[in-house]
Design a protein around this motif. Structure first.
Motif, PDB file in Angstrom:
ATOM      1  N   ILE A  93     -11.180   7.985  -1.056  1.00  0.00           N
ATOM      2  CA  ILE A  93     -11.242   9.484  -0.318  1.00  0.00           C
ATOM      3  C   ILE A  93     -12.537  10.030  -0.882  1.00  0.00           C
ATOM      4  O   ILE A  93     -13.306  10.527  -0.015  1.00  0.00           O
ATOM      5  CB  ILE A  93     -10.198  10.322  -0.579  1.00  0.00           C
ATOM      6  N   ALA A  94     -12.820  10.159  -2.076  1.00  0.00           N
ATOM      7  CA  ALA A  94     -13.933  10.917  -2.673  1.00  0.00           C
ATOM      8  C   ALA A  94     -15.319  10.035  -2.195  1.00  0.00           C
ATOM      9  O   ALA A  94     -16.044  10.929  -1.882  1.00  0.00           O
ATOM     10  CB  ALA A  94     -14.294  10.861  -4.138  1.00  0.00           C
ATOM     11  N   SER A 154      -6.249  -1.273   3.469  1.00  0.00           N
ATOM     12  CA  SER A 154      -5.002  -1.355   2.812  1.00  0.00           C
ATOM     13  C   SER A 154      -5.254  -2.590   1.959  1.00  0.00           C
ATOM     14  O   SER A 154      -4.864  -2.551   0.787  1.00  0.00           O
ATOM     15  CB  SER A 154      -3.675  -1.594   3.764  1.00  0.00           C
ATOM     16  N   ILE A 160      -8.036  -2.190  -0.832  1.00  0.00           N
ATOM     17  CA  ILE A 160      -7.247  -1.086  -1.836  1.00  0.00           C
ATOM     18  C   ILE A 160      -6.464  -1.949  -2.856  1.00  0.00           C
ATOM     19  O   ILE A 160      -6.583  -1.858  -3.832  1.00  0.00           O
ATOM     20  CB  ILE A 160      -6.615   0.107  -1.379  1.00  0.00           C
ATOM     21  N   GLN A 212     -15.447   8.458   0.801  1.00  0.00           N
ATOM     22  CA  GLN A 212     -15.406   8.485   1.942  1.00  0.00           C
ATOM     23  C   GLN A 212     -15.566   6.773   2.748  1.00  0.00           C
ATOM     24  O   GLN A 212     -16.424   6.552   3.459  1.00  0.00           O
ATOM     25  CB  GLN A 212     -16.389   9.423   2.864  1.00  0.00           C
ATOM     26  N   VAL A 213     -14.975   5.909   2.146  1.00  0.00           N
ATOM     27  CA  VAL A 213     -14.995   4.517   2.235  1.00  0.00           C
ATOM     28  C   VAL A 213     -14.601   4.043   3.598  1.00  0.00           C
ATOM     29  O   VAL A 213     -15.376   3.142   4.187  1.00  0.00           O
ATOM     30  CB  VAL A 213     -14.270   3.706   1.240  1.00  0.00           C
ATOM     31  N   PRO A 214     -13.552   4.320   4.160  1.00  0.00           N
ATOM     32  CA  PRO A 214     -13.132   3.752   5.574  1.00  0.00           C
ATOM     33  C   PRO A 214     -13.899   3.934   6.537  1.00  0.00           C
ATOM     34  O   PRO A 214     -14.502   5.153   6.795  1.00  0.00           O
ATOM     35  CB  PRO A 214     -11.764   3.997   5.583  1.00  0.00           C
ATOM     36  N   ILE A 218       0.841  -1.094   0.029  1.00  0.00           N
ATOM     37  CA  ILE A 218       0.060  -0.210  -0.089  1.00  0.00           C
ATOM     38  C   ILE A 218       0.903   1.272   0.018  1.00  0.00           C
ATOM     39  O   ILE A 218       0.507   2.224  -0.526  1.00  0.00           O
ATOM     40  CB  ILE A 218      -0.965  -0.035   1.047  1.00  0.00           C
ATOM     41  N   GLU A 219       2.046   1.390   0.613  1.00  0.00           N
ATOM     42  CA  GLU A 219       2.951   2.195   0.695  1.00  0.00           C
ATOM     43  C   GLU A 219       3.372   2.511  -0.743  1.00  0.00           C
ATOM     44  O   GLU A 219       3.838   3.795  -0.770  1.00  0.00           O
ATOM     45  CB  GLU A 219       4.024   2.275   1.728  1.00  0.00           C
ATOM     46  N   ARG A 270      -1.076   9.502  -2.475  1.00  0.00           N
ATOM     47  CA  ARG A 270      -2.571   9.170  -2.748  1.00  0.00           C
ATOM     48  C   ARG A 270      -3.281   9.291  -3.994  1.00  0.00           C
ATOM     49  O   ARG A 270      -4.533   9.732  -4.221  1.00  0.00           O
ATOM     50  CB  ARG A 270      -3.294   9.688  -1.630  1.00  0.00           C
ATOM     51  N   GLN A 292      -7.309   5.010  -4.691  1.00  0.00           N
ATOM     52  CA  GLN A 292      -6.942   5.799  -3.548  1.00  0.00           C
ATOM     53  C   GLN A 292      -7.885   6.972  -3.558  1.00  0.00           C
ATOM     54  O   GLN A 292      -8.464   7.424  -2.676  1.00  0.00           O
ATOM     55  CB  GLN A 292      -5.527   6.242  -3.181  1.00  0.00           C
TER      56      GLN A 292
END
Lengths: 730, 201, 150
Positions: C89-90, C101, C104, C92-94, C73-74, C80, C85
């Protein structure tokens, strides 16, 4: 297991509501006047000033908001930080968030106890956070006004600066923070009357770090010189470690030391993998004695026998259920639910360093105050020499309220005098959980000639969920706060919650519980008593509706004359699910309604059943959680909660002679994406006090699905998991 | 498929029998017929023993007539609703190799062998009797092999895995076929030499 | 000593070749974004890419990683910016984020192979467990990410 009397707290106004809610007096005020210095990890590079325990302002103007509530996915740290930021006229992105260590200021004012749970973070803290933000603002304004030699009238805040009434001069927060910190905390700060975009969906502060691997959970803590520990306790509950070969273990690669604990062994090594491998090969020998509890016979023998014999504690008696049953059309059914494991995705873990008369703990915990107290008990250190640094939590669901894993870690840390991170394997996590208790219910209802319910009699056999979580400070002198202590029965209401305050107008009600004592540890699990109890109540209401030959929604409506909020969610879910329209071919619908956690929720499930495969095609949910603080976070909690509710229909923990038989996700399998239906969430516009959404979502789901199965097939499901009815999720 | 230059055993046998019939006296013919019948019957018996291996869950779970593999001795559907995918190696994004590596993993209990995959659908064996399985094995339309191709196939890591399937996630040993690998290979060689005859049933 | 290529960088680790790649990433290389969830390849929290394909690293011996390209993931992007990723964020999944990780990485592997997956493709490929139950947003975000990638 001991039962103790509540300690007399003569100087505090303690009263108990029906849900055993303990309200400490005068806490809001104390929260305002306790300084926050040292309460969160200090950053020596930036001099900071604390304006109340909740706001720290750096010389550079940076603002840090302190979070009492643990972040385990429910979004509480975003909502509460935003409440403070709003009062400072700052967007959420402009504040940093730090998790508080234990201090009285951060206690939940309802229980006078610092913890995160019971879906009460918003109801307990939201208003308080607005007040604390407003207090900090007024302190900044006063300090700036004094600096300028003007009255506070007309001094305003914006963009992290304080503006002079002349509209030209400004000061940064940082420039006056030190002065502001010296001012008395306003006791009645004025809240903004123009809160920005109420109900707007905020972007959660923690999400960017959760998509690039940088978010730090407990399991990710790394310290210089840190050792790693693995633990193995008895695979059969109650067994003790009889024999192990410490010498051969110590010769394994990387192993530093081996520690015997009462019912197991801890291996400390250079890496976790070395510790875990050494432990797996250790050929531990366990004592022959242990729990004899077996699920296969428990319901028929232990539970059923107590259901007839009692003794029972009466939690609710309204009218006379027994006389109302006489001569009426009577319906009776028995329902049962299994033990469940929390199975947080992040297994239990903790990191600790005990040296030089100090104890530092890094823990993913919901129960900060309990962990702090247990640390004092284990180390013998005074509380001020102990600090708990919280990380993000990889799921909590009630499991992380407890401090058993903290205690274990401290034992290892004290032995090696170096920082130690102790990680449980998944198998250890499932074997030594504090399970949602299995329950057996007998419920009876009486119908009048029109089919309306006139009496409900409900008898519950359930172990306590409060043995490990009831605030220890209320229970007198207990040496080890990780041990089970049963609170007085009248306050041990979780086994009957959702039944004793159900929303229907039924004149005669009786709710009794036999509190079963088992040698299986039981505690709270997302939905506490509401989940299992709603399954029983709402499936049974469906049975009553069927007996009265009434439509399940119309039948419920007819009994909701006095509860407007219940009626609102029921009506909304009926409209949004298209209840009055015919189901698509091959499908059928079921409904359920719940009043829980300060809110209301109704669900309609649309299902089909083919070849014993149960397919949930669609879930429609209507929610009244009071004033909606953040529709984005609330919706994600309700949707995720619905998935939790569905998972609980297919998972269970069973025991064979004290051994939990499901050790990992191969045998305890939560719902996966491919089994997840479309879940629509609709909110009722509400001005009621904000309630919690973390545990509301799952509550009505099992009943709605099972009622839909009845509508589709005529089969009543009165026991979970659904495999007992020969079904599995498609 | 590699082509073998040597004459297949079954054809050698047929040619030999035909020559014998043409040139020999009647008595010799009947003796030779009886010997050939014996050989065929022995071959069929060898296949019946081979079939106890081929019909074992370790083989059948991936020689499966379904869009998904099976697992366990109860042949339940593979967990996680794992699917066959377009090339018998799992769905796009979730190949067999996401979890199954080139050997059994003691750490996780996940079984493994080189190129872990399902047999193509045309080579599905569910519901076949020993005789039907035998004929399927030899039927080119059903992915069947020529007799001389069986030994190389049975030497692949994936087939050999069935005889040492390792332990599961909780240390429980997976059952292997009752016939050991060396015996299975000897049976196969003998069966091929006897002309790869198939049992009727 | 085992030579590895992780996130485009060469690394040498001193570990038993049987050690699961998961623990080498976390303990030897400090790449703690990859999570331990079950250790039996049942939950997917430890998913990484090996030569571009999704692999559950708790069940992948580090010895097999030799000469192969590992991405965690890193290493998915530096800022991001990977479509998955961005979509996460768009949308707001987590929630708790612990499984994300792995989630994704599993989704990135799916999209690399199938840029416009159908719902059925998603059901078949994404079998990771999320105990918070973020599946609905995951499905939506996968479609959004597929749109970003076009």
């Amino acid at each position: 297991m001991n039962t103790v009397k509540l300690r007399d707290r003569s100087n505090a106004a303690v009263r108990f509501t029906r849900r055993a809610v303990l309200r400490g007096g005068a806490l809001v005020l104390s929260a305002a006047i306790i300084p926050g210095e040292g309460h969160a990890a200090p950053n020596p590079a930036k001099e900071t000033a604390s304006l109340t325990a909740w706001v720290r302002i750096g010389r550079d103007g940076s603002v840090t908001v302190i979070a009492s509530q643990s972040e385990m996915g429910q979004g509480i740290s975003t909502t509460l930080a935003a409440a403070i930021a709003d009062e400072l006229y700052l967007p959420l992105e402009k504040v940093a968030i730090a998790f508080a260590p234990f201090a009285p200021a951060y206690r939940d004012p309802v229980y006078n106890w610092m913890f995160t749970g019971n879906s009460q973070g918003t109801s307990s803290f939201y208003q308080l956070m607005r007040q604390m933000g407003a207090a900090a603002r007024e302190m900044l304004v006063s300090a700036a006004a004094a600096r300028w030699g003007v009255s506070v009238d007309g001094v305003t805040l914006g963009n992290g600066r304080i503006a002079h009434p002349d509209g030209r001069r400004t000061l940064s927060f940082g420039a006056v923070a030190a002065d502001a910190a010296k001012l008395p905390v306003p006791t009645a700060p004025k809240l903004r009357d123009d809160p920005p975009s109420p109900g707007g969906a905020l972007r959660r502060w923690d999400i960017p770090a959760k998509v690039d691997g940088s978010a730090e959970f407990g399991i990710d803590v790394r310290l210089p010189g840190m050792l790693l520990a693995a633990v193995r306790r008895a695979p059969r509950l109650g067994s003790k470690l009889e024999k192990h070969d410490a010498d051969s273990l110590k010769s394994r690669p990387g192993v530093v030391t081996v520690l015997e604990i009462s019912d197991g062994l801890i291996v400390v090594a250079r890496t976790y993998w070395q510790a875990k491998r050494a432990l797996e090969d250790a050929n531990l020998v366990w004592s022959a004695a242990g729990s004899e509890f077996s699920s296969a016979t428990a319901f028929d023998q232990v539970y059923a026998q107590r259901l007839s014999s009692g003794p029972f504690f009466t939690h609710l008696e309204k009218g006379s259920a027994s006389s109302a049953m006489d001569g009426a059309t009577k319906l009776e059914a028995t329902y049962q639910l299994p033990f469940e494991a929390h199975a947080t995705m992040e297994p239990m873990n903790c990191t600790a360093h005990v040296a030089d008369g100090r104890c530092e703990i890094w823990a993913p915990t919901q129960g900060v105050e309990l962990a702090q107290a247990v640390a004092a008990q284990v180390t013998g250190l005074p509380p001020e020499r102990i600090i708990i640094r919280r990380t993000l939590l990889g799921g909590g669901f009630g499991r992380r309220l407890l401090a058993d894993f903290v205690k274990q870690t401290l034992v290892a840390a004290m032995a090696v005098k170096q920082p130690v991170k102790l990680i449980w394997s998944r198998e250890e996590d499932m074997t030594h959980d504090f399970y949602r208790p299995a329950v057996l219910h007998r419920i009876a209802g009486a119908l009048d000639s029109s089919g309306s319910a006139v009496a409900l009699s409900h008898r519950v056999v359930s172990p306590s969920q409060m043995l490990y979580i009831f605030p220890r400070s209320m229970l007198g002198d207990i040496k080890d706060w990780t041990e089970a202590v049963a609170p007085p029965e009248k306050f041990d209401t979780m086994a009957v919650e959702g039944i004793i305050e159900q929303p229907y107008d039924i004149a005669n009600q009786l709710v009794e519980q036999h509190r079963l004592e088992l040698d299986i540890p039981t505690s709270v699990w997302r939905t506490t008593g509401h989940g299992p109890n709603n399954f029983v109540l709402e499936c049974f209401v469906d049975e009553l509706a069927a007996a009265a030959k009434r439509d399940p929604v119309a039948y419920r409506r007819s009994m909701l004359r006095s509860d407007r909020r219940a009626l609102n969610v029921l009506d909304l879910v009926a409209v949004k699910s298209g209840w009055d329209r015919r189901s698509p071919s091959g499908a059928a619908r079921g409904v359920a309604l719940a009043k829980a956690f300060g809110g209301y929720v109704a669900a309609v499930a649309e299902v089909s059943v083919r070849n014993s495969r149960l397919s949930v095609r669609r879930l429609t949910m209507a929610v009244d959680c009071g004033r909606l603080l953040d529709p984005g976070i609330a919706a994600s909690n309700i949707q995720g909660g619905a998935v939790w509710g569905l998972s609980a229909m297919q998972t269970e923990i069973t025991f064979e002679r004290g051994r939990p038989m499901q050790l990992n996700f191969d045998a305890f399998e939560p719902l996966r994406l491919g089994q997840t239906p479309a879940i629509e969430v609709h909110f009722v516009a509400s001005d009621d006090k904000p309630g919690g959404t973390g545990e509301l979502g799952p509550v009505p789901v099992p009943a709605a699905v099972c009622n839909a199965v009845y509508a589709a097939t005529g089969q009543r499901i009165r026991a979970l998991p659904i495999s007992r009815a020969g079904l599995s999720f498609a | 498929m590699s082509k073998d230059k040597s004459v297949p055993a079954i054809r050698q046998l047929c040619v030999g029998m035909a020559v014998s019939i043409v040139i020999a006296t009647g008595a010799v013919v009947s003796v030779q017929n009886a010997a050939a019948q014996n050989r065929l019957e022995e071959g069929r018996e060898e296949f019946r023993q081979m079939a106890t291996v081929l019909q074992h869950p370790r083989c059948m779970n991936c020689h499966v007539r379904a869009d998904f593999p099976r697992q366990g001795d109860d042949r339940r559907r593979h967990s996680m609703n794992v699917t066959r995918g377009p090339a018998d190696r799992g769905a796009p994004g979730l190949h067999c190799s996401t979890c199954h590596q080139s050997s059994n993993q003691a750490a996780s209990g996940v079984p493994g062998a080189p190129d872990w995959h399902l047999a193509p659908l045309r080579m599905a064996w569910d519901g076949l009797s020993a005789g039907e399985l035998c004929r399927a094995l030899l039927d080119p339309a059903r992915g069947g092999m020529k007799p001389n191709q069986f030994i190389p196939h049975f030497q692949t890591g994936l087939v050999r895995w069935a005889f040492s399937p390792g332990a599961g996630p909780h240390g429980e040993m997976r059952n292997a076929p009752a016939v050991p690998y060396e015996r299975f290979m000897a049976l196969t060689r003998e069966w091929v030499e006897r002309g790869a005859p198939c049992p009727d049933q | 000593m085992i030579k590895l290529n992780v996130n485009g960088r060469a690394a040498t680790v001193d570990a038993d070749p049987d050690t699961p790649l998961l623990w080498v990433l976390r303990e030897h290389l400090g790449l703690t974004g990859t999570k331990y969830g079950c250790g039996i390849a049942a939950c997917g929290a430890c998913t990484v890419h090996v030569d571009g394909g999704a692999v559950r690293s708790c069940s992948f011996p580090v010895g097999e990683a030799k000469d192969r390209k590992i991405t965690t993931i890193e290493g998915l992007s530096h800022n991001r910016s990977h479509p998955v990723q961005k979509a996460w964020i768009a949308e707001q999944v987590p929630q708790c984020g612990y499984c994300q990780s792995g989630m994704i990485m599993a989704v990135a592997a799916l999209l690399a192979e199938k840029p416009r997956p159908t719902d059925a493709d998603i059901d078949a490929a994404i079998t990771n467990i999320c105990r918070c139950g973020t599946y609905q947003r995951i499905r939506k975000a996968i479609h959004v990410a597929a749109g970003f990638s076009q």
